[in-house]
Design a protein around this motif. Structure first.
Motif, PDB file in Angstrom:
ATOM      1  N   UNK A 187       0.818  -1.194   0.000  1.00  0.00           N
ATOM      2  CA  UNK A 187       0.000   0.000   0.000  1.00  0.00           C
ATOM      3  C   UNK A 187       0.859   1.253   0.000  1.00  0.00           C
ATOM      4  N   UNK A 188       0.273   2.331  -0.507  1.00  0.00           N
ATOM      5  CA  UNK A 188       0.971   3.604  -0.550  1.00  0.00           C
ATOM      6  C   UNK A 188       1.184   4.129   0.868  1.00  0.00           C
ATOM      7  N   UNK A 189       2.308   4.743   1.110  1.00  0.00           N
ATOM      8  CA  UNK A 189       2.603   5.363   2.395  1.00  0.00           C
ATOM      9  C   UNK A 189       2.680   6.869   2.163  1.00  0.00           C
ATOM     10  N   UNK A 190       1.542   7.531   2.171  1.00  0.00           N
ATOM     11  CA  UNK A 190       1.522   8.954   1.902  1.00  0.00           C
ATOM     12  C   UNK A 190       1.399   9.233   0.420  1.00  0.00           C
ATOM     13  N   UNK A 191       1.251  10.517   0.103  1.00  0.00           N
ATOM     14  CA  UNK A 191       1.018  10.935  -1.268  1.00  0.00           C
ATOM     15  C   UNK A 191       2.324  11.328  -1.944  1.00  0.00           C
ATOM     16  N   UNK A 192       2.413  11.038  -3.222  1.00  0.00           N
ATOM     17  CA  UNK A 192       3.593  11.387  -4.005  1.00  0.00           C
ATOM     18  C   UNK A 192       3.153  12.129  -5.253  1.00  0.00           C
ATOM     19  N   UNK A 193       4.084  12.842  -5.855  1.00  0.00           N
ATOM     20  CA  UNK A 193       3.751  13.662  -7.017  1.00  0.00           C
ATOM     21  C   UNK A 193       4.749  13.420  -8.144  1.00  0.00           C
ATOM     22  N   UNK A 194       4.366  13.881  -9.347  1.00  0.00           N
ATOM     23  CA  UNK A 194       5.263  13.905 -10.479  1.00  0.00           C
ATOM     24  C   UNK A 194       5.833  12.561 -10.856  1.00  0.00           C
ATOM     25  N   UNK A 195       7.133  12.567 -11.196  1.00  0.00           N
ATOM     26  CA  UNK A 195       7.792  11.342 -11.636  1.00  0.00           C
ATOM     27  C   UNK A 195       7.761  10.268 -10.544  1.00  0.00           C
ATOM     28  N   UNK A 196       7.846  10.682  -9.282  1.00  0.00           N
ATOM     29  CA  UNK A 196       7.782   9.722  -8.188  1.00  0.00           C
ATOM     30  C   UNK A 196       6.430   9.016  -8.159  1.00  0.00           C
ATOM     31  N   UNK A 197       5.379   9.741  -8.524  1.00  0.00           N
ATOM     32  CA  UNK A 197       4.044   9.144  -8.565  1.00  0.00           C
ATOM     33  C   UNK A 197       3.922   8.130  -9.692  1.00  0.00           C
ATOM     34  N   UNK A 198       4.530   8.424 -10.836  1.00  0.00           N
ATOM     35  CA  UNK A 198       4.507   7.467 -11.946  1.00  0.00           C
ATOM     36  C   UNK A 198       5.196   6.180 -11.518  1.00  0.00           C
ATOM     37  N   UNK A 199       6.357   6.333 -10.865  1.00  0.00           N
ATOM     38  CA  UNK A 199       7.079   5.155 -10.389  1.00  0.00           C
ATOM     39  C   UNK A 199       6.246   4.387  -9.365  1.00  0.00           C
ATOM     40  N   UNK A 200       5.613   5.102  -8.418  1.00  0.00           N
ATOM     41  CA  UNK A 200       4.782   4.450  -7.415  1.00  0.00           C
ATOM     42  C   UNK A 200       3.625   3.710  -8.077  1.00  0.00           C
ATOM     43  N   UNK A 201       3.013   4.334  -9.084  1.00  0.00           N
ATOM     44  CA  UNK A 201       1.893   3.683  -9.767  1.00  0.00           C
ATOM     45  C   UNK A 201       2.314   2.338 -10.348  1.00  0.00           C
ATOM     46  N   UNK A 202       3.441   2.334 -11.065  1.00  0.00           N
ATOM     47  CA  UNK A 202       3.865   1.084 -11.693  1.00  0.00           C
ATOM     48  C   UNK A 202       4.286   0.052 -10.646  1.00  0.00           C
ATOM     49  N   UNK A 203       4.888   0.501  -9.551  1.00  0.00           N
ATOM     50  CA  UNK A 203       5.226  -0.424  -8.471  1.00  0.00           C
ATOM     51  C   UNK A 203       3.969  -1.063  -7.882  1.00  0.00           C
ATOM     52  N   UNK A 204       2.969  -0.241  -7.576  1.00  0.00           N
ATOM     53  CA  UNK A 204       1.740  -0.758  -7.001  1.00  0.00           C
ATOM     54  C   UNK A 204       0.982  -1.611  -8.005  1.00  0.00           C
ATOM     55  N   UNK A 205       0.969  -1.201  -9.272  1.00  0.00           N
ATOM     56  CA  UNK A 205       0.276  -1.986 -10.301  1.00  0.00           C
ATOM     57  C   UNK A 205       0.938  -3.347 -10.466  1.00  0.00           C
ATOM     58  N   UNK A 206       2.252  -3.384 -10.372  1.00  0.00           N
ATOM     59  CA  UNK A 206       2.966  -4.663 -10.464  1.00  0.00           C
ATOM     60  C   UNK A 206       2.572  -5.570  -9.299  1.00  0.00           C
ATOM     61  N   UNK A 207       2.548  -5.004  -8.091  1.00  0.00           N
ATOM     62  CA  UNK A 207       2.155  -5.787  -6.926  1.00  0.00           C
ATOM     63  C   UNK A 207       0.697  -6.231  -7.030  1.00  0.00           C
ATOM     64  N   UNK A 208      -0.161  -5.358  -7.529  1.00  0.00           N
ATOM     65  CA  UNK A 208      -1.585  -5.674  -7.652  1.00  0.00           C
ATOM     66  C   UNK A 208      -1.821  -6.797  -8.652  1.00  0.00           C
ATOM     67  N   UNK A 209      -1.132  -6.742  -9.786  1.00  0.00           N
ATOM     68  CA  UNK A 209      -1.285  -7.793 -10.791  1.00  0.00           C
ATOM     69  C   UNK A 209      -0.685  -9.105 -10.318  1.00  0.00           C
TER      70      UNK A 209
END
Length: 388
Positions: free
Chosen positions: A25-47
């Motif tokens: 799960x996400x630990x706080x909010x992130x922005x910009x390029x860090x958010x793109x990286x977080x999205x793909x990390x979480x999407x990988x874990x979710x899939x």
């Protein structure tokens, strides 16, 4: 069935209680390029967590049970691309991620997800943060790219879910008092995920194959999983997969039973609606054939010509450019996908069209314990003229 241009009225999906939150799960909010990286990390874990049900749902266009694996491979390629980049430009990040994912993609859903991600890039060039209005423009471009990549696009698939998501985001962008604010994007995301959930539910009634099997579309469900990860990235709320359990076909039925409950009088009724269930689905083996994935250098006219030839050799044809800009000779790298019963002719046709950078033919019904890369039964080296 909800019309795709109507905003979702479904209550936003609720986050899981703290003790049930996934470790990824996400630990706080992130922005910009860090958010793109977080999205793909979480999407990988979710899939990774949901790969088995996504594979089970895979009955269209052929029941080869690899949708989850193919979409996971696409997201892994996107995550690796972002980790290798230092740019803060969202458009550049999505363009590079989409290009890498397309060059490595397998299957309909894996390829279309790569096309979708690549399509997000163009409207976001020069942007370092995502807004609801920017997201709307990016999804519009992704929708056009995804529908045009297929020779015969079909409703009731990932494309329908993408349409519904774009419609919801567009509506929320128009209604937002401050569309450039982060708050507007955060407020919209629960409704976006709920709209995607409704669209996935609707796929069962949109395709006869899905209706007979009493399942939802696997690619559409996979896109929903990826959007749940995006919701978590933007809001900081943990990923909630509980609603997926109610999707037709998501939970594996007991041995010898189908996804329906037996009622008095012998009539079967679905657990979700209580309405008469579809006839039990019996998988009919498809004729022996191959899924061809390849990358070829062509100009746009050559790509159109190759698409026409592949239409005569098979179906599920996808022809889409990998790169945003041509080389000095005006050619692009094109990612090609086709299901064919005539693989040798398909191989000859592809190699005759232009320089081939990669070519693999995979059995349409591979063993379930083999990865897409390991399933490749034929890898043809380019003819001599392509090696010059």
């Amino acid at each position: 069935m909800q019309h795709r241009d109507e905003p979702s009225s479904r209550p936003p999906l609720r986050p899981l209680p703290g003790h049930a939150r996934a470790q990824s799960s996400a630990r706080g909010k992130v922005k910009g390029a860090a958010a793109v990286h977080r999205w793909f990390l979480l999407a990988e874990a979710a899939l990774e967590r949901n790969v088995e049900p996504l594979n089970r749902l895979n009955v269209f266009p052929i029941p080869d049970s690899d949708t989850g694996e193919n979409m996971l491979a696409t997201i892994r390629a996107c995550r690796a691309s972002v980790e290798a980049s230092s740019t803060e430009d969202l458009g550049e990040l999505f363009a590079a991620a989409g290009s890498r994912a397309m060059s490595e993609a397998y299957g309909n859903s894996g390829t279309l997800l790569a096309v979708l991600i690549s399509g997000l890039a163009e409207p976001l060039h020069g942007q370092q943060r995502l807004t609801i209005s920017g997201f709307s423009r990016a999804l519009e471009r992704a929708k056009v790219r995804s529908w045009s990549a297929l020779t015969d696009p079909v409703a009731g698939t990932m494309l329908s879910v993408l349409d519904a998501v774009h419609s919801e985001v567009h509506h929320r962008a128009l209604q937002a008092e401050e569309p450039e604010s982060r708050a507007a994007l955060e407020a919209a995301m629960p409704y976006v995920v709920s709209r995607a959930f409704l669209a996935v539910q609707a796929t069962r009634e949109q395709l006869p194959t899905l209706q007979r099997a009493n399942v939802v579309d696997s690619g559409g469900a996979g896109l929903l999983v990826v959007l749940i990860a995006l919701h978590s990235t933007i809001t900081g709320i943990a990923m909630d997969f509980a609603p997926l359990q109610s999707l037709p076909g998501w939970q594996q039925p007991p041995a010898g039973h189908h996804a329906a409950d037996q009622q008095p009088g012998g009539q079967q009724r679905t657990p979700e609606t209580g309405s008469p269930a579809a006839e039990p689905f019996t998988e009919t083996p498809a004729p022996d054939g191959s899924e061809v994935m390849c990358t070829v250098r062509l100009d746009p006219l050559g790509a159109a010509s190759l698409r026409h030839q592949l239409d005569d050799l098979g179906d599920s044809v996808i022809v889409t450019p990998i790169d945003a800009n041509p080389d000095e000779e005006g050619t692009y790298r094109w990612r090609i996908h086709v299901h064919t019963l005539e693989e040798p002719r398909t191989c000859t046709t592809v190699h005759a069209a232009g320089p081939v950078e990669s070519y693999a033919a995979t059995a349409l019904h591979p063993s379930p314990d083999r990865s897409p890369a390991a399933q490749a039964e034929t890898t043809h080296a380019p003819p001599a003229r392509d090696q010059e």
